[in-house]
Design a protein around this motif. Structure first.
Motif, PDB file in Angstrom:
ATOM      1  N   THR A  35      10.804   1.090   0.823  1.00 53.91           N
ATOM      2  CA  THR A  35      11.132   0.560   2.150  1.00 53.91           C
ATOM      3  C   THR A  35      11.416   1.689   3.129  1.00 53.91           C
ATOM      4  O   THR A  35      10.921   1.677   4.267  1.00 53.91           O
ATOM      5  CB  THR A  35      12.348  -0.382   2.055  1.00 53.91           C
ATOM      6  N   LEU A  36      12.189   2.687   2.705  1.00 56.37           N
ATOM      7  CA  LEU A  36      12.482   3.839   3.564  1.00 56.37           C
ATOM      8  C   LEU A  36      11.218   4.632   3.870  1.00 56.37           C
ATOM      9  O   LEU A  36      10.981   5.039   5.009  1.00 56.37           O
ATOM     10  CB  LEU A  36      13.527   4.734   2.892  1.00 56.37           C
ATOM     11  N   GLN A  37      10.387   4.837   2.855  1.00 46.48           N
ATOM     12  CA  GLN A  37       9.127   5.553   3.052  1.00 46.48           C
ATOM     13  C   GLN A  37       8.236   4.813   4.043  1.00 46.48           C
ATOM     14  O   GLN A  37       7.676   5.430   4.956  1.00 46.48           O
ATOM     15  CB  GLN A  37       8.422   5.699   1.715  1.00 46.48           C
ATOM     16  N   SER A  38       8.115   3.509   3.912  1.00 47.81           N
ATOM     17  CA  SER A  38       7.277   2.725   4.837  1.00 47.81           C
ATOM     18  C   SER A  38       7.829   2.779   6.251  1.00 47.81           C
ATOM     19  O   SER A  38       7.071   2.894   7.226  1.00 47.81           O
ATOM     20  CB  SER A  38       7.193   1.273   4.369  1.00 47.81           C
TER      21      SER A  38
ATOM     22  N   TYR B 241       5.723  10.786  -3.804  1.00 42.11           N
ATOM     23  CA  TYR B 241       5.718   9.560  -3.004  1.00 42.11           C
ATOM     24  C   TYR B 241       5.310   8.379  -3.865  1.00 42.11           C
ATOM     25  O   TYR B 241       4.228   8.355  -4.418  1.00 42.11           O
ATOM     26  CB  TYR B 241       4.767   9.699  -1.811  1.00 42.11           C
ATOM     27  N   PRO B 242       6.189   7.371  -3.968  1.00 42.50           N
ATOM     28  CA  PRO B 242       5.827   6.198  -4.784  1.00 42.50           C
ATOM     29  C   PRO B 242       4.767   5.363  -4.071  1.00 42.50           C
ATOM     30  O   PRO B 242       4.722   5.300  -2.845  1.00 42.50           O
ATOM     31  CB  PRO B 242       7.145   5.435  -4.905  1.00 42.50           C
ATOM     32  N   SER B 243       3.913   4.731  -4.851  1.00 49.33           N
ATOM     33  CA  SER B 243       2.899   3.865  -4.248  1.00 49.33           C
ATOM     34  C   SER B 243       3.489   2.471  -4.066  1.00 49.33           C
ATOM     35  O   SER B 243       4.286   2.005  -4.884  1.00 49.33           O
ATOM     36  CB  SER B 243       1.656   3.822  -5.128  1.00 49.33           C
ATOM     37  N   PRO B 244       3.105   1.783  -3.001  1.00 51.91           N
ATOM     38  CA  PRO B 244       3.633   0.431  -2.773  1.00 51.91           C
ATOM     39  C   PRO B 244       3.214  -0.512  -3.898  1.00 51.91           C
ATOM     40  O   PRO B 244       2.147  -0.380  -4.480  1.00 51.91           O
ATOM     41  CB  PRO B 244       3.000   0.013  -1.444  1.00 51.91           C
ATOM     42  N   SER B 245       4.076  -1.481  -4.173  1.00 45.28           N
ATOM     43  CA  SER B 245       3.799  -2.434  -5.249  1.00 45.28           C
ATOM     44  C   SER B 245       3.354  -3.769  -4.660  1.00 45.28           C
ATOM     45  O   SER B 245       3.376  -3.977  -3.451  1.00 45.28           O
ATOM     46  CB  SER B 245       5.051  -2.624  -6.112  1.00 45.28           C
ATOM     47  N   ASN B 246       2.977  -4.690  -5.531  1.00 44.97           N
ATOM     48  CA  ASN B 246       2.536  -6.021  -5.101  1.00 44.97           C
ATOM     49  C   ASN B 246       3.698  -7.007  -5.036  1.00 44.97           C
ATOM     50  O   ASN B 246       3.477  -8.203  -4.803  1.00 44.97           O
ATOM     51  CB  ASN B 246       1.465  -6.553  -6.067  1.00 44.97           C
ATOM     52  N   ARG B 247       4.898  -6.545  -5.242  1.00 44.19           N
ATOM     53  CA  ARG B 247       6.058  -7.437  -5.225  1.00 44.19           C
ATOM     54  C   ARG B 247       6.390  -7.869  -3.808  1.00 44.19           C
ATOM     55  O   ARG B 247       6.050  -7.206  -2.840  1.00 44.19           O
ATOM     56  CB  ARG B 247       7.264  -6.731  -5.839  1.00 44.19           C
ATOM     57  N   TRP B 248       7.100  -8.986  -3.710  1.00 42.29           N
ATOM     58  CA  TRP B 248       7.513  -9.465  -2.390  1.00 42.29           C
ATOM     59  C   TRP B 248       8.571  -8.564  -1.793  1.00 42.29           C
ATOM     60  O   TRP B 248       8.583  -8.289  -0.608  1.00 42.29           O
ATOM     61  CB  TRP B 248       8.046 -10.886  -2.492  1.00 42.29           C
TER      62      TRP B 248
END
Length: 193
Positions: free
Chosen positions: A45-48, A31-38
């Motif tokens: 996005t799919l994971q969230s 599972y990728p960790s969310p980034s600080n990008r806009w």
């Protein structure tokens, strides 16, 4: 070398390292960790979106006091789901077939619900130890029986879950073995099996 049908449920090791540790850690790497990008990439996005939908479905029947459990229940569900899906791959190990993992997850959650129930609503929690309309001479015996059943509950559920998983895997292995044995004798039946 002939192996027992139940050898598949032994906790495997590789170079002295128990593979249950690797099987427990590996799903979190996927599972990728969310980034600080806009703007996030498609996978994040799919994971969230999936996590938000699952949490909404989880919280739908709960009252607002139960919403505090959303994070731990959602992360537990995602962890168990990904670990069991990885166990479907060939030559992999599913840790939920081990009684130790099932009990390690069952006992803390059971204990948390019992302690929180006793702290928040002690009369209702203790009221479950005595059924309504019990004759007076049976009250001490029923309280002891209900207390024992309360403490045995996580053990019974953990053993039942492990037995169900074991029975399913064992049935699949028995059918596969039967098909392999039937192949030279009755090819059509083996292919249908």
């Amino acid at each position: 070398m002939t192996l027992s049908f139940f050898d598949q449920f032994m906790s495997p090791t590789y170079l002295g390292i128990p593979l249950i540790a690797i099987a427990l850690v590996f799903p979190w790497i996927l599972y990728p960790s969310p980034s600080n990008r806009w703007l996030n990439n498609r996978l994040i996005t799919l994971q969230s979106w999936l996590i938000n939908r699952f949490t909404q479905q989880l919280l739908l029947p709960l009252n607002p006091g139960g919403h505090k459990w959303a994070l731990i229940l959602t992360s537990l569900m995602i962890f168990l789901l990904s670990m069991n899906l990885l166990g479907l791959l060939p030559y992999t190990f599913t840790p939920t077939t081990q009684l130790s993992l099932n009990m390690g997850l069952a006992v803390p959650f059971w204990l948390a619900t019992v302690i929180i129930g006793m702290r928040n609503q002690p009369t209702a929690a203790l009221g479950h130890l005595l059924p309504e309309g019990t004759p007076v001479p049976l009250i001490p015996v029923l309280i002891i029986i209900e207390t024992i059943s309360l403490f045995i509950r996580p053990l019974a559920l953990g053993v039942r879950l492990t037995a169900s998983l074991t029975a399913g895997h064992l049935l699949i292995q028995l059918i596969a073995t039967a098909a392999f044995v039937l192949l030279p004798m009755m090819t059509t039946v083996a292919i249908l099996t």
